[in-house]
Structures are given as C-alpha cells and as structure tokens.
Design a protein around this motif. Structure first.
Motif, mmCIF file in Angstrom:
data_model
loop_
_atom_site.group_PDB
_atom_site.id
_atom_site.type_symbol
_atom_site.label_atom_id
_atom_site.label_comp_id
_atom_site.label_asym_id
_atom_site.label_seq_id
_atom_site.Cartn_x
_atom_site.Cartn_y
_atom_site.Cartn_z
ATOM 1 N N THR A 1 -5.250 3.422 -0.578
ATOM 2 C CA THR A 1 -4.078 2.822 0.076
ATOM 3 C C THR A 1 -4.265 2.746 1.586
ATOM 4 O OG1 THR A 1 -2.926 4.970 0.255
ATOM 5 C CG2 THR A 1 -2.569 3.676 -1.745
ATOM 6 N N SER B 1 0.826 -1.210 0.000
ATOM 7 C CA SER B 1 0.000 0.000 0.000
ATOM 8 C C SER B 1 0.859 1.258 0.000
ATOM 9 C CB SER B 1 -0.933 -0.002 1.211
ATOM 10 O OG SER B 1 -1.848 -1.079 1.147
ATOM 11 N N SER C 1 2.401 1.652 -3.421
ATOM 12 C CA SER C 1 1.357 2.114 -4.344
ATOM 13 C C SER C 1 1.071 3.598 -4.147
ATOM 14 C CB SER C 1 0.078 1.300 -4.132
ATOM 15 O OG SER C 1 0.293 -0.075 -4.372
#
Length: 676
Positions: free
Chosen positions: A316, A249, A252
C-alpha cells in the motif's frame, strides 16, 4: 570459585533513569523534524505554462495551460485565474490536454478581459501522493497593480501538514513493530507468543497502525486542499479521496489490517495455547509429540499467512508513493516492498527483543542467536534494495550532496552505519551468551538466590504499595495461610508478587552478558527511532533526480511560445577555483529558421563572469541532425551573442553549452527545448 551476583538496584535505577531521558530526547528530535521540515515537495514539478510567468501579451488568451514533469491529479477547481481585483475570470472547467508523455492541463478564460496583471493559482496532487501548488502572473497589454493575496501556507503545510506527518510516522512505526514483533515470535522465540509483554507490544502496534491510517484517510482532504481541519468532515471531499490512488491504498491497508487482526488473534490465542500444551520434554524434542507437530504446522501456516498480509500492507506504500512513479516502477515497487519488510523484520524484531530482555527474564539464549541471524539477512536485503532505490531517486553523484534528498540520504546512511556498529557489539554479547556454560549461569542464579532474604526484602519494600510499609506482614517467601480478610489477602498477594518479581530481576541481572546485551539493544532501538524519523521525512522530499531535472541538467523540455524567445538557465560547476556559476541563454524568436542567440555568464554571487571560452552546439536526436557547433562572439564582459543561428527543423532540440573557466577546468551542461 563462587560467582557473586552484582547488586541490581543501581543498574536498574540507572536503566530506569535512562529510559525517560531517552524518550524525551527522541520526542524532541521528532518534534524538530516535523516542525522544521518544509512541506512535502513532490515528484512532479511545473515545467512550462502558457502564458509564461511574467509574460506580457498583446491580447487576452483564450485559455491558460500548465505542463508537468510527471502525472498529476487535478480537479475543476485546481486552476484559478484571478483579475487585478481578485475576481475569478476562468470558467472553472478543467481541460485534460495530456497526450503521450506530455502532461498538460488547462482552463478556459472568459472573453473580453481588460488589460492588467492576472494571477494564476494552481494546486495538484502528484502521482506519489504529495500535494503541490504554485502561482504566477501574466499581464494583458501592460502590467498593473493587483490586489490578489495568495495563501501563505504551502500545500501540505501548516498544522494539518504537521498532523499528517505525525500520522505518517506513526503508521511506519506501527507497521515496523507489528511485522517485526510477529516475525521475532515465529522465527526466533515461539514461546514468546504466550508472554504478556510481547502480546501487548504487537497489539499496540496494530492499534497504532490502524488509527494512523484512519487519521491519514480523514485528513487527506484538508492535507491536499484547503489546509483546514474543518474540511476533514467534508463527505464530498472524502468521496473524492477514495477515488484516488492514495485513497484506495489507505482503504486497502485498513482491509488488510482486518486480516492482520485475525492473524494476531490466532497467534496469541490458539498458537500460544498449543505451545503451552506441550511439556518441557516435548518442547526439547521437536516432533516427538502430536502437540508439537500441530504447533509446527500452525507455525508454518502463520508464517505464510503473516508474510502475505505483511507484504500486502507494505504494497500500500509502494503503490502510492515514490516507487510508483519515475523510472522502472515495475522493479521499484517490488524492491520497495522488500525494503519495507526487511526494515520491519530488523527494527521491529529489535524492539521485540528489547522488550523481552527487559520484561521476560527467562528468554533463551538460542532465541537471541536466531534473531542475530535474521537481522543479518535483513541487513543484506536492505543493502541491495537501498542501493537500487538510491540510484533510482538520485540519478547522479552530484545529487548526493547538491539536493535535500541526497543530504537526507547521507544522514540515513550514516545512521545505518552507526546502527550496524552497535549491532556488531550486540552480536559480540550474543556470542558471549552462547559461550557461557549453563553451569556458570546456574551458579550466578544460585548466588543471586543466596543474596539473602534481606536483599530481596529491600526490593520488596521499594515495590509494594505504601500501605504495606511498616506493616507486620511476614517477609518469608514460603506459602502462607490466606487470611479471611479479603483486603489483607490482597496485600499479601501483592507482597508475594513483588518479592517474586524482585527475585527474578536479581537472578536476571546476575548475568553480566545479558545485561550488556540489554544495553546495546537499547542503544540500537534509540538509533532505530531516529532512523525511522529520517526515513519518514525522506519519503516526502523531492527526489534528487527530479531536482536536477528542474535545474536543467538534461531535464524536462522547455516549450517555445510563438512570438516569444526561448529563455533557459543552466547551472555549471567546472570543479576548479571560481568554477561555479550559471549561463543564461536566450534564443529569439525560438522558431524554425534564423534565430539570434544571447549568452550571459554569471558567477556564484550573481556578477558577470568573463569566461576564457564558451561554445554552443544544437542537436536534434529524433532526426539525427547535429551537433551543429557554434562559437558566439563576445559583446561585453560576461555577454556573448551570435546572429543567424539556423534551426532547420521543428522538434525537441538539445542545447549543449561548453564552459571553460581556466586552462584545464571545463564542463558541458545541456537542456532540451521544443522548437516549433
């Protein structure tokens, strides 16, 4: 009647003095929150172990197993078993024993272990990204003295935990201002894209979010492990973090921030130049020129692209924290994304409005009115998603006041209520701005201009540098011939800029409605900072639903261990006087067939509680067996017993205990146990 402009110096001095004080108070509050808050307690909790805490076994077990309420991430070193001298006696190999809804991990022990007391220390990362840890002891043969010393700093605590918490808060704040500032420009005040103060605000928010995300990624290894800053440079640990849901996450988010950087560059580059290229008449007649049409098309494209990037960044958080675990994650994660976007649009837009009101005197009233509408829609989305999230994380009304999560949620709701009250005042000031005739505004401006060059000169004297004081520089505002001396020319330029700035501020402060709006928006922003801090602490607090499960209110299963009785504790509250206490239940041997039942009732201060009535019922829902009622006999004050309690089948039995503390005050508490 001629409107007289109020003297701006006092108001400005008051605002200038207020801002540092407000910042100091907010900084102290945040420091208190981060230092006083306990280390992050997670969604997952240890529900059972074999051997149990404090158990004394006749022979050495072949392995140690741990069961959790939710999915956790563990490594080979996550479970350590230490002998009385502190030496490891486990093989160091993690055994994944999960099956269906059962989350269980274990580690094998070496053979031939001598008698004594052994310590089990474990550490894991829950599915919502927070570290958890614990320790317990068991004995072989008989208890003995032990020299094992466990770390005093809990998982996720200490200086690393504080640094990680600050980075988490900075990430939330950066996201809020980044998304809200961009939304304010695109939805409320397009001309703001060319204003330097708003450009600085959004760019700094992007930098803050990027740096905070990098810090969280680097500190993730020590935060979930040793708690030492030196482990932040452990490359093996970093690779392990990247393989986790939280690490993915964060990576990302960094990739999406790259796309956000491109969005910001277009917003403050091409888009701002397009708007500046349209003349005043063209801006007043949208669509009347090719430049304005292009700007409108670009606005639409930026709005769509920005919404996608903002939604991705919000995801996220939703994919790695509370929303991704527990009940209804398929609904909870989209709701969490909408919640974060609504918060950012409202509070981040509020920050952008505050900056515009203080730094850009020419902001249009229409922009303020449009933001008022956007904020209203954002609050509606917040209310809907917030109610759902509260129900999902609390599970019951009692958790609202009986758990840390519920009490923090009440504080958050109270702050939102205060913020809405101040926002209502801002809407009233906005309405007054809208109702103010343009002629009156012009009259105020003219009065400000007519305040005289002496007033402007006093503003100038306070703004220019010390080397200009006492100089013979002309105080006229008309253009002057630039002298050949570059230093002298620079002095004149600074003086003219200071005069112009003073005049603009004087004209701006001549509007009392705008000044009132600035004050109310400043109050909103201060409350919003506190609200964001409470929300950050809330994300790292164990949800009320989990806490109540751990307390035994319809919660996780207690597994019966062969040759050991089932022991559970059930808190109760009948609502009457002296109605709070707990019931300790022991079912021996806790197996299919005949069992002996013991019940002890304790008051809130731990003393035996002599109840007027207590009843027990056993139910096996999977086989439609029961409820099998039982009224135990009182053996002593606060102690009841029953023998020959028959449990005919193996499975997960629900035990309901009905407690009566007076003629009218009664309640039933329950817990599920596994009978083998």
């Amino acid at each position: 009647m001629t409107a007289t402009a109020p003297a701006p110096s006092a108001a400005r001095a008051s605002a200038t003095a207020l801002l540092p004080r407000l910042a100091l108070v907010l900084a102290a509050l945040l420091a208190t929150l981060f230092t006083a808050a306990s280390p992050a307690t997670a969604h997952a909790a240890l529900t059972a172990s074999d051997p149990k805490d404090g158990a004394v076994v006749a022979t050495a077990p072949a392995q140690v197993t741990l069961s959790f309420s939710e999915q956790v991430a563990m490594g080979d070193d996550s479970i350590r078993v230490l002998d009385p001298q502190g030496r490891r006696v486990d093989t160091g190999e993690l055994r994944d024993m999960c099956s269906g809804n059962t989350v269980r991990y274990g580690t094998a022990l070496h053979t031939g272990l001598p008698n004594g007391t052994y310590t089990v220390a474990w550490q894991a990362v829950s599915a919502d990204s927070h570290p958890i840890a614990g320790a317990f002891t068991f004995s072989i043969g008989a208890p003995s003295a032990t020299n094992v010393t466990l770390p005093t700093v809990q998982a996720g605590g200490g200086p690393v935990g504080i640094a990680y918490g600050i980075a988490r808060y900075a990430a939330y704040a950066g996201f809020t201002v980044l998304v809200g500032g961009a939304a304010f420009i695109l939805l409320c005040w397009r001309r703001g894209a060319a204003e330097r103060p708003l450009q600085k605000l959004v760019v700094r928010a992007w930098v803050t979010l990027t740096v905070a995300t990098l810090v969280m990624l680097v500190l993730r290894t020590p935060y979930t492990g040793s708690g030492k800053f030196a482990d932040a440079f452990d490359l093996d640990g970093l690779r392990a973090v990247l393989a986790t849901k939280t690490g993915a996450s964060l990576v990302s988010r960094l990739l999406l921030l790259g796309a956000a950087a491109l969005f910001v560059a277009v917003l403050f580059g091409v888009y701002a130049r397009r708007l500046q290229g349209a003349g005043p008449e063209e801006k007043a007649n949208a669509g009347a020129s090719e430049e304005v049409e292009d700007a409108n098309d670009l606005t639409f494209g930026l709005a769509i692209g920005g919404a996608v990037v903002a939604g991705g960044i919000a995801a996220t958080w939703a994919l790695s924290e509370h929303a991704s675990t527990g009940i209804q994650p398929g609904i909870a994660m989209p709701a969490d994304i909408l919640h974060l976007l609504a918060v950012a649009t409202w509070l981040g837009g509020l920050t952008a409005l505050l900056v515009a009101l203080h730094k850009v005197p020419g902001i249009e009233r229409a922009a303020v009115r449009r933001f008022s509408t956007v904020a209203f829609v954002s609050v509606l989305v917040l209310a809907v998603t917030g109610v759902y999230q509260s129900w999902r994380q609390l599970g019951s009304w009692s958790a609202l006041t009986g758990t840390d999560y519920g009490r923090l949620l009440l504080v958050k709701v109270g702050l939102v209520a205060v913020l809405l009250g101040v926002a209502y005042l801002s809407r009233k000031w906005t309405a007054r701005l809208a109702d103010t005739p343009e002629a009156a505004v012009a009259a105020n401006a003219s009065a400000a201009e007519a305040a005289g060059p002496g007033n402007v000169s006093r503003e100038t004297d306070s703004a220019v540098s010390d080397d200009l004081k006492g100089s013979d520089v002309s105080r006229e505002t008309e253009p002057v011939t630039v002298p050949a001396d570059p230093e002298r020319a620079a002095q004149l330029a600074r003086q003219r800029a200071a005069r112009e700035s003073a005049r603009e501020k004087q004209v701006r402060d001549a509007d009392p409605h705008r000044a009132g709006l600035r004050r109310s928006v400043l109050a909103e922003a201060g409350i919003a900072v506190i609200l964001l801090a409470v929300a950050t602490v809330l994300t790292s607090t164990e949800p009320g639903r989990t806490v109540e499960k751990e307390a035994g209110r319809g919660g996780p299963t207690t597994t019966a261990v062969p040759n050991r009785p089932v022991k559970i504790t059930l808190p109760f509250d009948t609502g009457g006087q002296n109605g709070k206490g707990s019931v300790r239940l022991e079912l021996d041997p806790g197996r299919v067939g005949a069992n002996t039942l013991h019940l002890w009732a304790d008051s809130g201060d731990g003393k035996p509680l002599d109840l007027p009535e207590i009843k027990v019922a056993f139910t096996l829902p999977a086989k439609d067996v029961g409820p099998l009622p039982l009224v135990p006999e009182q053996a002593a004050p606060g102690h009841w017993t029953a023998s020959g309690v028959q449990l005919p089948l193996a499975g997960e039995w629900r035990i309901d205990v009905t407690v009566r503390t007076s003629d009218i005050d009664q309640t039933t508490v329950q817990k599920t146990v596994k009978i083998g």
